[in-house]
Design a protein around this motif. Structure first.
Motif, PDB file in Angstrom:
ATOM      1  N   ILE A  75      10.914  -0.315   2.920  1.00 51.58           N
ATOM      2  CA  ILE A  75      11.538   0.858   2.255  1.00 51.58           C
ATOM      3  C   ILE A  75      12.069   0.248   0.629  1.00 51.58           C
ATOM      4  O   ILE A  75      12.971  -1.201   1.540  1.00 51.58           O
ATOM      5  CB  ILE A  75      12.818   0.693   3.376  1.00 51.58           C
ATOM      6  CG1 ILE A  75      12.155   1.783   4.031  1.00 51.58           C
ATOM      7  CG2 ILE A  75      13.795   1.849   2.561  1.00 51.58           C
ATOM      8  CD1 ILE A  75      13.304   1.914   5.555  1.00 51.58           C
ATOM      9  N   LEU A 101       3.301   0.370   2.881  1.00 52.83           N
ATOM     10  CA  LEU A 101       3.494  -0.119   3.934  1.00 52.83           C
ATOM     11  C   LEU A 101       2.315  -2.079   3.468  1.00 52.83           C
ATOM     12  O   LEU A 101       1.695  -2.118   2.800  1.00 52.83           O
ATOM     13  CB  LEU A 101       1.970  -0.090   4.614  1.00 52.83           C
ATOM     14  CG  LEU A 101       1.963   2.099   5.175  1.00 52.83           C
ATOM     15  CD1 LEU A 101       0.840   2.261   5.976  1.00 52.83           C
ATOM     16  CD2 LEU A 101       3.404   1.961   6.230  1.00 52.83           C
ATOM     17  N   ILE A 102       2.952  -2.888   4.701  1.00 54.07           N
ATOM     18  CA  ILE A 102       2.632  -4.370   3.398  1.00 54.07           C
ATOM     19  C   ILE A 102       1.773  -4.904   5.324  1.00 54.07           C
ATOM     20  O   ILE A 102       2.405  -4.224   6.642  1.00 54.07           O
ATOM     21  CB  ILE A 102       3.891  -5.415   3.426  1.00 54.07           C
ATOM     22  CG1 ILE A 102       5.301  -5.599   4.949  1.00 54.07           C
ATOM     23  CG2 ILE A 102       4.049  -4.262   2.414  1.00 54.07           C
ATOM     24  CD1 ILE A 102       6.475  -5.791   4.227  1.00 54.07           C
ATOM     25  N   ILE A 123       9.829   5.482   0.430  1.00 52.53           N
ATOM     26  CA  ILE A 123       9.449   4.603   0.815  1.00 52.53           C
ATOM     27  C   ILE A 123       7.894   4.201   0.097  1.00 52.53           C
ATOM     28  O   ILE A 123       7.823   4.268  -0.381  1.00 52.53           O
ATOM     29  CB  ILE A 123       7.968   5.834   1.835  1.00 52.53           C
ATOM     30  CG1 ILE A 123       9.440   6.393   2.860  1.00 52.53           C
ATOM     31  CG2 ILE A 123       7.219   4.778   2.889  1.00 52.53           C
ATOM     32  CD1 ILE A 123      10.005   5.393   4.715  1.00 52.53           C
ATOM     33  N   THR A 148       1.125  -1.191   0.411  1.00 51.52           N
ATOM     34  CA  THR A 148       0.239   0.170  -0.033  1.00 51.52           C
ATOM     35  C   THR A 148       1.298   0.806   0.176  1.00 51.52           C
ATOM     36  O   THR A 148       1.397   1.636   1.173  1.00 51.52           O
ATOM     37  CB  THR A 148      -1.159  -0.153   1.163  1.00 51.52           C
ATOM     38  OG1 THR A 148      -2.157  -1.376   1.365  1.00 51.52           O
ATOM     39  CG2 THR A 148      -1.978   1.260   1.141  1.00 51.52           C
ATOM     40  N   PRO A 149       0.586   1.702  -1.340  1.00 48.57           N
ATOM     41  CA  PRO A 149       1.509   3.104  -0.894  1.00 48.57           C
ATOM     42  C   PRO A 149       1.222   4.473  -0.417  1.00 48.57           C
ATOM     43  O   PRO A 149       0.056   4.559   0.197  1.00 48.57           O
ATOM     44  CB  PRO A 149       1.899   3.353  -2.424  1.00 48.57           C
ATOM     45  CG  PRO A 149       0.324   3.661  -3.424  1.00 48.57           C
ATOM     46  CD  PRO A 149       0.533   1.613  -1.790  1.00 48.57           C
ATOM     47  N   VAL A 150       2.233   5.147   0.413  1.00 51.49           N
ATOM     48  CA  VAL A 150       1.645   6.292   1.168  1.00 51.49           C
ATOM     49  C   VAL A 150       1.983   7.950   0.403  1.00 51.49           C
ATOM     50  O   VAL A 150       3.065   7.395   0.013  1.00 51.49           O
ATOM     51  CB  VAL A 150       2.592   6.004   2.187  1.00 51.49           C
ATOM     52  CG1 VAL A 150       2.669   6.946   3.175  1.00 51.49           C
ATOM     53  CG2 VAL A 150       2.538   4.086   3.144  1.00 51.49           C
ATOM     54  N   PRO A 151       1.152   7.976   0.210  1.00 52.25           N
ATOM     55  CA  PRO A 151       0.940   9.637  -0.791  1.00 52.25           C
ATOM     56  C   PRO A 151       1.629  10.186   0.238  1.00 52.25           C
ATOM     57  O   PRO A 151       1.589  10.527   1.629  1.00 52.25           O
ATOM     58  CB  PRO A 151      -0.317   9.925  -0.708  1.00 52.25           C
ATOM     59  CG  PRO A 151      -1.278   8.083  -0.969  1.00 52.25           C
ATOM     60  CD  PRO A 151      -0.410   7.978   0.508  1.00 52.25           C
ATOM     61  N   LYS A 152       2.683  11.020  -0.619  1.00 47.93           N
ATOM     62  CA  LYS A 152       3.218  12.033   0.080  1.00 47.93           C
ATOM     63  C   LYS A 152       4.132  11.696   1.316  1.00 47.93           C
ATOM     64  O   LYS A 152       4.786  12.325   1.620  1.00 47.93           O
ATOM     65  CB  LYS A 152       2.507  13.149   0.880  1.00 47.93           C
ATOM     66  CG  LYS A 152       1.319  13.612  -0.060  1.00 47.93           C
ATOM     67  CD  LYS A 152       0.324  14.895   0.601  1.00 47.93           C
ATOM     68  CE  LYS A 152       0.914  16.561   1.011  1.00 47.93           C
ATOM     69  NZ  LYS A 152       0.137  17.178   1.047  1.00 47.93           N
ATOM     70  N   SER A 153       4.480  10.652   0.824  1.00 49.87           N
ATOM     71  CA  SER A 153       5.992  10.159   1.230  1.00 49.87           C
ATOM     72  C   SER A 153       7.304  10.573   1.257  1.00 49.87           C
ATOM     73  O   SER A 153       7.516  10.796   0.097  1.00 49.87           O
ATOM     74  CB  SER A 153       5.745   8.994   1.856  1.00 49.87           C
ATOM     75  OG  SER A 153       5.548   7.831   0.999  1.00 49.87           O
ATOM     76  N   THR A 199       6.779  -0.763   8.001  1.00 48.07           N
ATOM     77  CA  THR A 199       6.852   0.467   6.531  1.00 48.07           C
ATOM     78  C   THR A 199       8.091  -0.341   5.858  1.00 48.07           C
ATOM     79  O   THR A 199       9.035  -1.074   6.540  1.00 48.07           O
ATOM     80  CB  THR A 199       7.454   1.846   7.622  1.00 48.07           C
ATOM     81  OG1 THR A 199       6.523   2.006   8.000  1.00 48.07           O
ATOM     82  CG2 THR A 199       7.614   2.699   6.398  1.00 48.07           C
ATOM     83  N   VAL A 208      14.442   7.123   7.730  1.00 46.32           N
ATOM     84  CA  VAL A 208      14.249   8.133   6.648  1.00 46.32           C
ATOM     85  C   VAL A 208      13.968   9.495   7.048  1.00 46.32           C
ATOM     86  O   VAL A 208      12.769   9.121   7.550  1.00 46.32           O
ATOM     87  CB  VAL A 208      13.314   7.429   5.664  1.00 46.32           C
ATOM     88  CG1 VAL A 208      13.209   8.623   4.632  1.00 46.32           C
ATOM     89  CG2 VAL A 208      13.828   5.878   5.555  1.00 46.32           C
TER      90      VAL A 208
END
Lengths: 139, 839
Positions: free
Chosen positions: A55, A44-45, A41, A32-37, A53, A139
């Protein structure tokens, strides 16, 4: 054994981390990508109910982003403040390097990446870079 | 010695609890110095601690506790009346005890401090009104001997178990340890070692170097034992002693009994336990470690997630048995969840408990009189919330006493009770806990806030005029704000209230302030009851799923067909939607999260528009999403530190299908999209949704860019000019023109307003609106054309502040933005308006 390293490949690089820092090694998981990260990154899995998280180690080592279709494995690093997974290409063996000497990292590596590498072992046929997990996950 | 460590651990824990209650009781005692129950409770608490420290060889602690106990016993027996000076000393005692306990906890030793002054103070207080011929009290022990846990039987006790005091061991407090097989000491027959009273007063006597106790002549009886009459030689110390059974002071029963009767001393066995068997507590309670509760909480969280997954499989299956079992599992899980939640609930009283003492201390140091009233202290909150609001509440109370409550003389002059009151109230309402803190102090003056905010450049003069009193009061939450004339070391450094607000919001709550000058101020906090498992609405944007906590949700709007394409109006890049006569600002979720644009509607498909109306603080806005999915109960999981800082997300959760979904933080989303900066809160939830300046204003209307209409109050404008575009030169890096013997800097308004399309041709003549500032400063704002000057009674509809715009209004039937001229000019020259007011 401090000198036992869990090894893996990332592109041309052969890398390792101390085996007692590794919680587990697991195949590619839905991400699941994290927008604005930060760009390193991946997202999330779901690791058996824990949100971990992930990386993108390639990005983290300043080698550009992972290809979307690249074969990926997860090296899950155990930490007090929550597990973190590193995305790598393939998993290698656990090597015992008691007989070898950890040499300092060469100066001509990109400075930011150099900070993430503890040192280098000269193996018979290739070099093994030892990662500093503490720095890698910051990070 | 394992048992010892455990004992010490328990001792520490119980003593800390005891001390907290002590604080409360002591403050109450100041108000009710004769209250026998209070005195008995306080005495018992101190006595209990003292007793155990004797056994555990905490000499320093015992000594200082003992000094306080002396005073307390006299108070309890009515021999002295409690004065504030005594209460202060006793409070200092609790601090001293806490400090020693902490040192013990950390170093297993008692530390270096001796607390001699405190002990001396107690002696002073005891002597103060007491006119007896008592000898001075112990100021220190002349013989420090280690305590033996057991007293071995005497080797050479006489035939009847006689011995002399000199033969006996002396305890750390100067008392003799008498083994059980001794029946006579120095000719004085001891009563049999049956349960008997230990009188603390015995330690009042001086101890000689040999460990003997010196008894003044006027004492005839010790502990029920009649002493032989004094020998003719007066002045010679009489050999006497203190009668103690082999083990330390036992603890009196906890429930209700009077200390003097209920002291059940130890059995005759020399290795008896330090504590008396605990009296039966009224309710059956068990101590459970907090770690264990947290673990249970986590497991229940996992169970809920797994239950959700089961429900999904169950829905997909047609097996009735499977359905039934899953339903049962679901019901049990919900009940278990509820039960575990309850274990984490703590009454807010545990936080409030410290406040009476805190208030007393602060009030005294300010020279004011304050009391705290508490209502609803049994209201329960999740443990983590209780932790989180401790500091905010403390700060609010400090502020209230320091700045809110006036000094007694001022209050008297105002006809108020010289004692100020701070009232704390807590109650449940609508799934949230409401906590209000009100004082009957001086209140907050909105005018002073406005002046201060302007002086600190937190708000422009024009904007401040548009703010209601309520908005002005909320400025106290702005970072860097403080109205204290002088910064005291208690509060007033301007970092307090904004941190309070941040802390409250971090746990998902909100805070509000209202005040009435001269009458008082009220702060109100609303906090959600539980954090971990919340109902949420699932939405989708650009193929990604997100959860919006239901607590922020207000309504859902769905439009189809033509309405879907025309409903969203734009005021130059800013989408808005007319929701029942309200202008609702909108955020496109995929834009706010920088996701790829969703696929446009395929031809032949009916276009649709989905808006989720949410509320952050008191501001409502709408989130445009691609799809609205189901409502679900989700388990909130924290984000790792690599991603925790992103303001739009409050956490993550695992969906029924095993995928991770991010939970949106509505407040963070709003701020990230420029919907207001938090210092001005516009309430769009009320029936009257517009802020109106009801006085008609003269407005200068001009055009910026091709289509944008803007306005400024005419009174702010100095002149209107037109300059030849060729006359524009460069001065200090920006455009300027020679004007009236000076240099007039120029600001192109179009460059600073977002979303402006430049006109197709630059005109030869540039219209310039000239503003005058401090001294002879002037600046010209270059616009595209001057439209008109009108006098209108406008109603400004707030959209928060986007760029340099204060708000929008309908002027001459067209939507017109009000330019924040002052803000724009100050960006260019912060000192432009300094010495005066250009507006």
């Amino acid at each position: 054994m401090k000198t036992q390293l869990c090894t893996f490949t990332l592109g041309e690089l052969f890398l390792g981390v101390p085996v007692d820092e590794v919680q587990e090694v697991i195949r590619q998981q839905p991400m699941t990508p994290v927008p604005k990260s930060a760009p390193e990154i991946s997202g999330l899995i779901n690791l058996r109910g824990q949100i971990v998280t992930a990386i993108d180690l390639k990005q983290r080592l300043k080698l550009g982003p992972r290809a979307a279709d690249a074969k990926t494995m997860n090296v899950v690093i155990r930490r007090d403040d929550g597990a973190v997974s590193l995305l790598v290409d393939e998993i290698g063996d656990v090597l015992d390097l008691a007989q070898s000497v950890l040499e300092p990292t060469p100066e001509n590596i990109d400075a930011e990446a150099k900070a993430l590498i503890r040192g280098v072992y000269k193996l018979e046929d290739r070099l093994l870079l030892v990662l500093d997990t503490e720095k890698v996950v910051a990070v | 010695m394992d048992g010892m460590e455990e004992l010490i651990g328990e001792f520490l824990m119980e003593s800390h609890e005891s001390l907290d209650r002590l604080d409360e009781d002591l403050v109450a005692l100041e108000d009710r110095p004769r209250d026998p129950d209070l005195l008995a409770n306080i005495f018992r608490a101190v006595h209990t601690i003292k007793g155990t420290c004797g056994f555990l060889s905490f000499v320093k602690l015992e000594r200082v506790t003992h000094a306080g106990e002396n005073l307390l016993s006299m108070l309890r027996d009515g021999e002295l009346l409690c004065t504030p000076r005594m209460v202060t000393a006793l409070l200092e005692l609790t601090d001293a005890m806490r400090s020693i306990l902490n040192t013990i906890e950390q170093t297993s030793g008692e530390g270096q401090t001796n607390y001699q002054t405190l002990v001396a103070e107690f002696e002073c207080l005891v002597m103060g009104d007491h006119a007896s011929a008592r000898q001075p009290l112990i100021t220190g022990l002349s013989a420090e001997v280690t305590v033996a846990d057991t007293a071995p039987p005497l080797m050479d006790a006489g035939p009847n178990g006689t011995t002399s005091a000199a033969q006996l061991d002396v305890g750390a407090d100067g008392r003799l340890i008498v083994p059980d097989d001794v029946f006579e000491i120095d000719g004085i027959v001891l009563p049999p070692p049956s349960p008997r009273r230990i009188t603390p007063q015995l330690t009042d006597f001086e101890v000689s170097a040999a460990g003997k106790i010196l008894v003044p002549d006027d004492v005839l009886e010790i502990d029920g034992i009649e002493l032989p009459p004094p020998t003719p030689k007066r002045g010679a110390p009489r050999p006497t002693f203190e009668l103690v059974t082999p083990e330390a002071d036992p603890q009196p029963a906890k429930v209700g009994a009077e200390p003097s009767e209920a002291k059940a001393p130890e059995t005759t066995a020399p290795d008896a336990k330090a504590k008396a068997p605990k009296a039966i507590q009224q309710e059956a309670n068990i101590r459970v470690g907090v770690g264990l509760l947290d673990e249970l909480m986590n497991l229940v969280g996992e169970l809920v997630l797994t239950r959700n997954q089961m429900l999904q499989f169950s829905d997909a299956s047609s097996d009735p048995n499977f359905h039934a079992t899953t339903q049962r599992l679901s019901a049990i899980t919900s009940e278990l969840q509820e039960g575990v939640m309850k274990t984490r609930m703590q009454p807010i009283g545990t936080v409030w408990q410290k406040f009476p003492r805190l208030a007393r201390d602060i009030a005294r140091s300010c020279g004011k009189k304050v009391r705290i009233e508490m209502e609803g202290k049994e209201t329960e909150l999740d443990r983590t919330i209780v932790e989180a609001i401790k500091d905010p509440l403390t700060h609010i109370i400090r502020n209230s006493i320091d700045h809110g409550i006036e000094s007694p003389s001022v209050r008297a002059a105002a006809g108020k009770n010289i004692e100020g009151t701070i009232r704390l109230r807590a109650y449940h309402e609508g799934g949230q806990v409401n906590i209000t803190i009100s004082d009957d102090g001086a209140g907050i003056d909105p005018e002073r806030i406005r002046a201060k905010a302007i002086a600190k450049r937190l708000v422009s003069i024009e904007r401040s005029r548009l703010m209601s009193d309520r908005d002005l009061l909320h400025l106290i939450f702005a970072p860097g704000f403080s109205t204290a004339e002088k910064v005291t070391n208690i509060s007033g450094r301007g970092v307090g209230m904004d941190v309070v607000k941040t802390n409250v919001e971090r746990i998902g709550g909100s805070i509000d302030v209202s005040s009435s000058v001269g009458r008082g101020t009220t702060l109100k906090m609303k906090i959600p009851l539980t954090l971990a498992i919340v109902p949420a609405l699932m939405v989708e944007a650009s193929g990604h799923r997100f959860a919006i906590p239901q607590v922020s949700l207000r309504e859902l709007v769905r439009l189809e067909g033509d309405a879907a394409t025309t409903a969203v109006e734009t005021i130059y890049g800013a989408p808005v939607f007319r929701l029942r006569e309200r202008l609702l600002p909108l955020i496109r979720l995929h834009e706010a999260l920088e996701l790829p644009e969703p696929a446009p509607c395929a031809p032949g498909m009916i276009p649709e528009l989905n808006i989720v109306v949410v509320q952050a603080d008191d501001r409502s806005f709408g989130i445009i999403v691609d799809e609205i999915l189901d409502s679900e109960e989700i388990v909130v999981k924290g984000l790792g530190k690599q991603v925790k800082g992103i303001p739009c997300f409050a956490g993550a959760t695992i969906m029924g299908d095993g995928h991770v979904a991010l939970i949106l933080d509505v407040v963070g989303l709003a701020q990230g999209s420029g919907l207001g900066d938090g210092t001005v809160s516009r309430d769009t939830d009320r029936a009257e949704t517009t802020r109106s300046e009801s006085t008609a204003q003269m407005l200068l209307i001009f055009g910026v860019g091709e289509r944008r209409r803007m306005a400024v109050p005419l009174e702010a404008v100095s002149r209107l000019e037109e300059f030849d575009r060729d006359a524009v030169e460069l001065a200090a890096g920006s455009d300027a023109i020679q004007y009236r013997g000076g240099i007039l800097p120029l600001i192109h308004v179009a460059d600073h307003i977002g979303g402006c399309r430049p006109p197709t041709e630059v005109p030869q003549l540039l219209p310039v609106v000239v503003f005058a500032g401090a001294d002879t400063r002037r600046v010209g704002l270059v616009v595209d054309h001057i439209i008109d000057i009108v006098e209108e009674d406008i109603e400004i509809q707030g959209l928060g502040t986007r760029g340099m715009v204060v708000g929008s209004a309908i002027v001459q039937e067209k939507v017109t933005d009000l330019l924040d001229a002052r803000g724009l000019i100050e960006r260019f020259d912060p000192a432009f308006f300094e010495a005066g007011d250009a507006a």
